[in-house]
Every structure is written in structure tokens, then in C-alpha cells.
Design an enzyme around this catalytic site. Structure first.
Site, PDB file in Angstrom:
ATOM      1  CD  GLN A 152      -2.637  -1.424   2.591  1.00 36.52           C
ATOM      2  OE1 GLN A 152      -1.865  -1.602   3.486  1.00 36.52           O
ATOM      3  NE2 GLN A 152      -4.082  -1.249   2.622  1.00 36.52           N
ATOM      4  NE  ARG A 187     -14.343   2.790   6.907  1.00 39.16           N
ATOM      5  CZ  ARG A 187     -13.092   2.546   6.919  1.00 39.16           C
ATOM      6  NH1 ARG A 187     -12.385   2.765   6.134  1.00 39.16           N
ATOM      7  NH2 ARG A 187     -12.548   1.902   8.024  1.00 39.16           N
ATOM      8  CG  ASP A 241      -8.924   3.524   4.523  1.00 41.41           C
ATOM      9  OD1 ASP A 241      -9.436   2.830   5.537  1.00 41.41           O
ATOM     10  OD2 ASP A 241      -7.802   3.427   3.911  1.00 41.41           O
ATOM     11  CD  GLU A 280     -10.319   4.146   9.468  1.00 42.51           C
ATOM     12  OE1 GLU A 280      -9.719   3.313  10.251  1.00 42.51           O
ATOM     13  OE2 GLU A 280      -9.570   4.458   8.500  1.00 42.51           O
ATOM     14  CG  ASP A 312     -10.190  -1.941  10.690  1.00 39.83           C
ATOM     15  OD1 ASP A 312      -9.536  -2.759  10.213  1.00 39.83           O
ATOM     16  OD2 ASP A 312     -10.186  -0.690  10.292  1.00 39.83           O
ATOM     17  NE  ARG A 360      -6.922  -5.946  10.183  1.00 43.41           N
ATOM     18  CZ  ARG A 360      -6.549  -4.816   9.289  1.00 43.41           C
ATOM     19  NH1 ARG A 360      -7.093  -3.892   9.481  1.00 43.41           N
ATOM     20  NH2 ARG A 360      -5.647  -5.095   8.519  1.00 43.41           N
TER      21      ARG A 360
HETATM   22  C1  GLC Z   1      -6.475   1.595  10.849  1.00 38.93           C
HETATM   23  C2  GLC Z   1      -6.034   0.018  11.424  1.00 38.93           C
HETATM   24  C3  GLC Z   1      -5.960   0.276  12.931  1.00 38.93           C
HETATM   25  C4  GLC Z   1      -5.170   1.357  13.337  1.00 38.93           C
HETATM   26  C5  GLC Z   1      -5.758   2.707  12.947  1.00 38.93           C
HETATM   27  C6  GLC Z   1      -4.707   3.764  13.128  1.00 38.93           C
HETATM   28  O1  GLC Z   1      -7.609   1.646  11.263  1.00 38.93           O
HETATM   29  O2  GLC Z   1      -6.701  -0.790  10.942  1.00 38.93           O
HETATM   30  O3  GLC Z   1      -5.669  -1.050  13.467  1.00 38.93           O
HETATM   31  O4  GLC Z   1      -5.248   1.390  14.777  1.00 38.93           O
HETATM   32  O5  GLC Z   1      -5.666   2.417  11.347  1.00 38.93           O
HETATM   33  O6  GLC Z   1      -5.292   4.939  12.872  1.00 38.93           O
HETATM   34  C1  GLC Z   2      -8.371   1.494   7.584  1.00 43.69           C
HETATM   35  C2  GLC Z   2      -9.087   0.356   7.391  1.00 43.69           C
HETATM   36  C3  GLC Z   2      -8.305  -0.788   7.724  1.00 43.69           C
HETATM   37  C4  GLC Z   2      -6.978  -0.730   6.767  1.00 43.69           C
HETATM   38  C5  GLC Z   2      -6.244   0.733   6.834  1.00 43.69           C
HETATM   39  C6  GLC Z   2      -5.600   0.625   5.471  1.00 43.69           C
HETATM   40  O1  GLC Z   2      -7.999   1.683   8.742  1.00 43.69           O
HETATM   41  O2  GLC Z   2     -10.168   0.364   8.088  1.00 43.69           O
HETATM   42  O3  GLC Z   2      -8.805  -2.081   7.375  1.00 43.69           O
HETATM   43  O4  GLC Z   2      -6.219  -1.921   7.110  1.00 43.69           O
HETATM   44  O5  GLC Z   2      -7.269   1.557   6.644  1.00 43.69           O
HETATM   45  O6  GLC Z   2      -6.159   1.173   4.402  1.00 43.69           O
END
Ligand code: GLC
Ligand code: GLC
Length: 650
Positions: A263, A293, A295, A337, A402, A526
Site C-alpha cells: 500500500q 468513508r 479511509d 475514519e 477492524d 482481523r
Molecule cells: C486503521 C487500522 C487500525 C489502526 C488505525 C490507526 O484503522 O486498522 O488498526 O489502529 O488505522 O489509525
Molecule cells: C483503514 C481500514 C483498515 C485498513 C487501513 C489501511 O484503517 O479500516 O482495514 O487496514 O485503513 O487502508
């Protein structure tokens, strides 16, 4: 002489720039039918000053700023004109009723298309079930093209314009959006905009050495800059790989990868990235998505010497996208998020940023209260932090795809005599079942041996005690586990905001350990709470002798009560002190009336003084809507183990 950037100067420059740009835009879009260009121009005029100020702060120092500004506006206008007619109608509807999501009729659900129903066609066939449940908001987990094998559950996007071929096509997605809309359900998808997959066309071109596309990401020739940045960075997925950068032997370079190494973080310091992602965002809106959302929103801007989380520029980017959505797709809203410190979570929420936000603090503290059987931290934190700006709403949830991170405020905990570090260790021990007497069967997620930190995976039912109780064939414990599940759901259904159900939880789905046999999933716990939906279990939902039926019936009753009670609209909520550490209490009030909500977080009976109940506006005679019983308040009120009451005066 350097220019002094004052608000007045910016206003003047905004006016001047718009005057220069408009004739050019009008010429470009001269062929727009009817009054469509007029509509866009008036929205542009309304948003331009704010948009200009934001983009100027982000990119104004570049010699080619004006070029990028024009490109951005042109993209927005083109996408606005391409928007299908039914969505333009939706825009007008939403502009006239901007707070539509505050209704008590709102109910969210979230699922993976493949796990829930195989593909988009399968999902469509489940519409009757989604309607039966009462959903008005459906979040489909990432469903776009992603690398085969490991792809972080779709959070590594290879193309925002193509649905993953095993799930369906873009045309099916927009048909589905239309059908959902006709049934009163808004489609929600992720805007995974912090990173793309390493297989995205831009990343491929960077790998091939095209400099223009290297600039789309953070690419470094050696460890100098990565080391310098890492001095202040937190590791997000330490279990998968240390640090935040990935060595690419094919390029002989390091690439910034906050999450998994496949990523690649996008470089929003480059206005070409901002524009390109704007186009992807608006194309999602034009397929009929109503809520995006956002992300991993906290991570989208980096600056040396900082944690590279929650930086002011990250906020500017969101605000600029928000302004552009008002111009090109006004029906579109954002959900943040940000799973970070509660102070930071709150900063993303406003009508000009994200109108909706996950409420990770409530989520974590509901579990915290179930573990401790005490509501002090929950009560204190909600009293302090639940209130948000008008025109915004929390998305309240107990589980999602998550892990659970214990993101409460340590200072608040300290004031209550709780040491944050120790308490997190306790909660991790409790929810992984290591703590003596724990009812829970969760798994640790991304334990960091360096810091001792960990988060928790597991389904709602397994965390709430159902898995252990069933294994031990203990009927009393089964009953308590079901009550816990319903208790925390009752809170998200009544506290104010959009309740979000992680589909499967409505029938008490347990952990699924099969992921351990899949090498692309085994290292990421997860997946234990991301099982294939077992429709034979859902078919049992009407049978009250089954676990599925008991959970489902309880939840359906709460949902029906929520929808019928206009006092539960919007987010006004007052936390009260019921004078009993095991009971969480709050009042919802509106012109429609007043509702007192009491939740017993322990497996013992808990008394509440009659005076306390009366002090919150109730007479001697009232009605508990959950049990459907009238109650006379002669003596103290006694709540049964894990009982919830929603009471009004009679
Ligand atoms: C994403 C991950 C989570 C982590 C968060 C940090 O939501 O899934 O595990 O704590 O990012 O912002
Ligand atoms: C967000 C998603 C998580 C993913 C991360 C990276 O936190 O909820 O599942 O791993 O972003 O995209």
C-alpha cells in the site's frame, strides 16, 4: 518584497482569480445543456473563496499554482456535468434537507460483498433481508480492483474505476446504488485515498521510472529521509513489518508505506495527486455513492519532524474536497475514519470537513465497561466528548471489520485514578481471555513487542462471551452473553447518531478461525471476525429457541423502538449520574418528549434511587419501552443483570 498573506489579501486574490478563470471555464463548457452551467457557476461562486484559501495554503508557493487551480476546477465542472440526472435530482433533495442523516429512522449496516453474498448480484438478491432489518445506510467494504492474494481486505486499490471482476462490474454497482436508493438505502463505500496498491497504474509507472508518477508517491533513493521521518512515526502494522517504508529492489528505492508494504502512500504535496484523486472521488459519487468513508484520513499529509498524523494540511485537503463536492456532487457527504486520540477524532467533524465520523471512543469504552463492570470512564468521557457540531452525526458501532484499539484519553482516565498503560494491558488480557475469569475469546492484533502495545480482534458475540459459554454448554452464561450483545447495541441505537451494525452480529456470529489456513490472511488476526455469512444461521432468525433467533429478535425490537421514537433523532444527549457505578444513564430530549435510558453493565442486580429517576423529569408513574411494562416508582428501581430500560413518564 514578500507578500503578507492576510484574509483580506486572500479574498481579493480569490475574486481576481475567479474573474480570470470564469471566462475560460465558460468557454470550455459552452456546450452544457440548459441551465446546467449556471447551476455549477453559482455553486462555484458560493464555494470559491473558501476553496481558494485552502488550495493557496496547500499549493500557493508553487510557480504553477494557477495552472493546477484551473485543472482542479475544470475537473469538478466536468464531473458535475457528467453526473446522471437521477443523482442531480438527489443533489437538490439533499440540498433542501441537509440534515437527512439525523433522523431516528437511520440505521447502518456494513458487510463485505463476497463474504456476505458472493458478488454484487448476490447482494442485490439479499435486499429483502436488508430491508427487513431496517437498514437505510449500507457500507460495502472495498470492492474495487485489488491485487490477487494479500490486499488488506481490498484496502489496496489498483483502480478506483473498476469493480473487482469477481464481484461484478461498475455498471452493476451503479444499478445497485439506484435500487438501494429507491428502497431508501444510501450506498456507502470507502474512499481509500491515503494510498493505492502497488499495482495501480500510477505505481506501475513509478516503478517503470516515470518521474511524473514517482512524484505521486514518496520515493527515496536511500535511507536518509526515511530514517529522519521515522524518528517521529508510530508503527501501524508492526506485526507485519517494522517501520513505515518499503525497499523496492526493482526500483532500487524506498517507498513510503504506512500500512502494508503493498500500500503506497500518495503524495498530496503534489497538486496533481490532489486533482487526480478528486476525479476518482467524483467518479465514485457519480456511480451513486452517497457517503464516502474517508479511509485512514489522519495520515494523508507528511511533514518531517512530526508524527505525520492529523496535520493541519490533512484537514485542509478534506475541506477542499468537501468544498469541491458541494460544487460537483452536493448529495455526497463524508465519514471520517480517524481511529486516533479523541481530541483528534473530534477535529475532523464539521459540516465543512466530515459530516459523519466513526465514534471509536464510545465503541472502545462500551467494551471497557463490559470488562470492568464499571461505567466511570464511559460516563465521564461521553459527558465530555459526545457533543459535536450541529449538522454532523456520529456513526456509533460496537464492531466493524477492524481491531479494537483502546483510544481513550489518558488524562481523563488519570483523573479517575486509572493508569492508561496498565488499563490497556488489562483490557488486552481480558479480551484475549488471558485474564482469570474473563468471558471473552478475542485475539491479539499487531502486538508490538517493543512497546507492549496490542489491539483486539474478534466478533461481537465471541468478545461478549457467547463462544466460551457455548463451548462450556453453560446456559446461564449464554443468556448473559446475549444480554451483553443487546446491551451494547441498545446504546448505539439510542445515544444519538447513526447506529452501524456489522452484519452477522445481528445473529450472534462467532469467531471463525479458518483464516489461519490461508497464507494470505494468517498473519492478520482481523480475519477472525470476517467470516463468510452462514445463511442457514440467518434462516433461523425467526426461531426463538435458537441463539440466532434470540439475538435477532432482541435487536429487531430495539431497532423498531428506535425508529418509532422521534426523541432519538439527532445527537442531543445528556449523560447523567445514576448514583451507581455499574449503571450508565443518559437522557434524550426533544420537542417530542424526554427519554431516560439506564443500562446495567454488570451481571448483578443494580438499584437506582427513586429520587434519581424522578430528578430526571419523570413522575412516579412511568413506562419502560423495552419491557413494555408500566412501573410505579414507590421504592428504588432495580435493574436486572445487564438490563436496559428506556423510560418515559406515563
Ligand atoms: C486503521 C487500522 C487500525 C489502526 C488505525 C490507526 O484503522 O486498522 O488498526 O489502529 O488505522 O489509525
Ligand atoms: C483503514 C481500514 C483498515 C485498513 C487501513 C489501511 O484503517 O479500516 O482495514 O487496514 O485503513 O487502508
Amino acid at each position: 518584497m514578500p507578500i503578507e498573506v492576510t484574509p483580506a489579501w486572500l479574498t481579493k486574490q480569490a475574486e481576481l482569480s475567479l474573474r480570470r478563470l470564469l471566462p475560460r471555464l465558460r468557454a470550455t463548457f459552452a456546450a452544457a445543456p440548459g441551465d446546467e452551467w449556471q447551476v455549477i457557476e453559482s455553486r462555484l461562486a458560493a464555494q470559491f473563496e473558501r476553496l481558494f484559501g485552502l488550495l493557496y495554503h496547500l499549493y500557493g508557493a508553487r510557480y504553477d499554482f494557477f495552472y493546477h487551480l484551473e485543472q482542479i476546477l475544470e475537473t469538478a465542472a466536468r464531473m458535475a456535468l457528467e453526473r446522471p440526472a437521477d443523482l442531480k435530482a438527489r443533489d437538490r433533495e439533499r440540498e433542501a434537507n441537509a440534515n437527512w442523516f439525523e433522523s431516528q429512522e437511520m440505521l447502518g449496516g456494513v458487510c463485505y460483498v463476497d463474504l456476505f453474498a458472493g458478488n454484487l448480484a448476490g447482494l442485490r438478491s439479499k435486499l429483502p433481508y436488508l430491508k427487513e432489518l431496517g437498514l437505510t445506510y449500507l457500507h460495502l467494504m472495498p470492492l474495487f480492483k485489488a491485487p490477487q492474494g494479500e490486499n488488506d481486505g481490498g484496502y489496496a486499490v489498483s483502480s478506483y474505476r473498476e469493480v473487482n471482476p469477481s464481484l461484478g462490474t461498475m455498471a452493476e454497482l451503479s444499478d445497485l446504488a439506484g435500487e438501494l436508493r429507491r428502497h431508501g438505502i444510501s450506498l456507502v463505500v470507502d474512499f481509500v485515498f491515503n494510498h493505492t496498491s502497488e499495482e495501480h497504474d500510477w505505481a506501475r509507472r513509478a516503478q517503470a521510472g516515470e518521474e511524473e508518477y514517482e512524484d505521486f508517491y514518496y520515493v527515496f533513493p536511500d535511507r536518509v529521509m526515511p530514517d529522519a521521518y521515522e524518528r517521529n512515526l508510530r508503527e501501524i502494522f508492526p506485526g507485519a513489518r517494522p517501520g513505515s517504508f518499503t525497499w523496492r529492489p526493482d526500483m532500487g528505492k524506498w517507498v513510503w508505506t504506512t500500512f502494508y508494504s503493498f500500500q503506497w502512500d500518495l503524495n498530496y504535496g503534489n497538486p496533481a495527486v490532489f486533482r487526480a484523486m478528486l476525479e476518482e472521488m467524483l467518479s465514485l459519487a457519480n456511480t451513486g455513492v452517497e457517503v464516502l468513508r474517508l479511509d485512514a484520513v489522519a495520515f494523508i499529509w507528511k511533514q518531517l519532524g512530526t508524527s505525520c498524523e492529523n496535520l493541519p494540511e490533512a484537514h485542509m485537503i478534506i475541506q477542499a474536497y468537501n468544498a469541491l463536492a458541494r460544487i460537483a456532487a452536493p448529495a455526497l457527504i463524508f465519514k471520517s475514519e480517524a481511529i486516533v486520540h479523541p481530541d483528534e477524532v473530534a477535529r475532523y467533524i464539521s459540516p465543512e470537513r466530515c459530516q459523519l465520523s466513526y465514534n471509536p471512543l464510545l465503541m472502545a469504552l462500551l467494551w471497557e465497561s463490559l470488562a470492568t463492570r464499571e461505567v466511570d470512564l464511559l460516563q465521564h468521557s461521553m459527558a465530555e466528548r459526545f457533543g459535536i457540531a450541529p449538522g454532523c452525526a456520529w456513526v456509533n458501532y460496537v464492531r466493524v471489520h477492524d481491531d479494537i484499539g483502546w483510544t481513550f484519553d489518558d488524562a481523563a482516565a488519570n483523573r479517575l485514578g486509572i493508569n492508561g498503560y496498565d488499563h490497556r494491558r488489562f483490557l488486552n488480557a481480558f479480551y484475549t481471555g488471558r485474564f482469570p475469569g474473563s468471558f471473552s475469546r478475542g485475539l491479539p492484533f499487531m502486538e508490538n513487542p517493543r512497546t507492549g502495545d496490542a489491539r483486539i480482534s474478534g466478533t461481537c458475540a465471541s468478545l461478549a462471551g457467547l463462544e466460551k459459554a457455548l463451548r462450556e454448554e453453560d446456559d446461564e452464561e449464554v443468556e448473559l452473553a446475549i444480554r451483553r450483545i443487546l446491551l451494547i447495541h441498545s446504546v448505539i441505537l439510542s445515544i444519538g447518531g447513526i447506529p452501524l451494525i456489522y452484519l452477522g452480529d445481528e445473529v450472534g456470529t462467532l469467531n471463525d478461525y479458518a483464516y489461519r489456513n490461508d497464507p494470505t490472511k494468517a498473519a492478520d488476526s482481523r480475519w477472525v471476525h470476517r467470516p463468510f455469512t452462514d445463511w442457514t444461521r440467518i434462516q433461523c432468525r425467526a426461531d426463538l429457541t435458537t441463539i440466532e433467533g434470540r439475538v435477532y429478535a432482541g435487536l429487531r425490537r430495539l431497532i423498531a423502538l428506535r425508529k418509532a421514537n422521534a426523541t432519538l433523532a439527532n445527537g442531543n444527549m445528556l449523560v447523567i449520574d445514576p448514583g451507581n457505578r455499574h449503571v450508565f444513564g443518559y437522557v434524550r430530549q426533544s420537542q417530542e418528549g424526554r427519554l431516560l435510558i439506564l443500562c446495567n453493565f454488570s451481571e448483578n442486580e443494580q438499584p437506582i434511587a427513586a429520587n434519581t429517576v424522578r430528578a430526571h423529569g419523570l413522575s412516579y408513574a412511568f413506562r419502560d419501552h423495552i419491557s413494555g411494562r408500566d412501573v410505579e416508582l414507590k421504592d428504588d428501581l432495580v435493574l436486572a443483570p445487564y438490563q436496559v430500560q428506556w423510560v418515559t413518564a406515563r
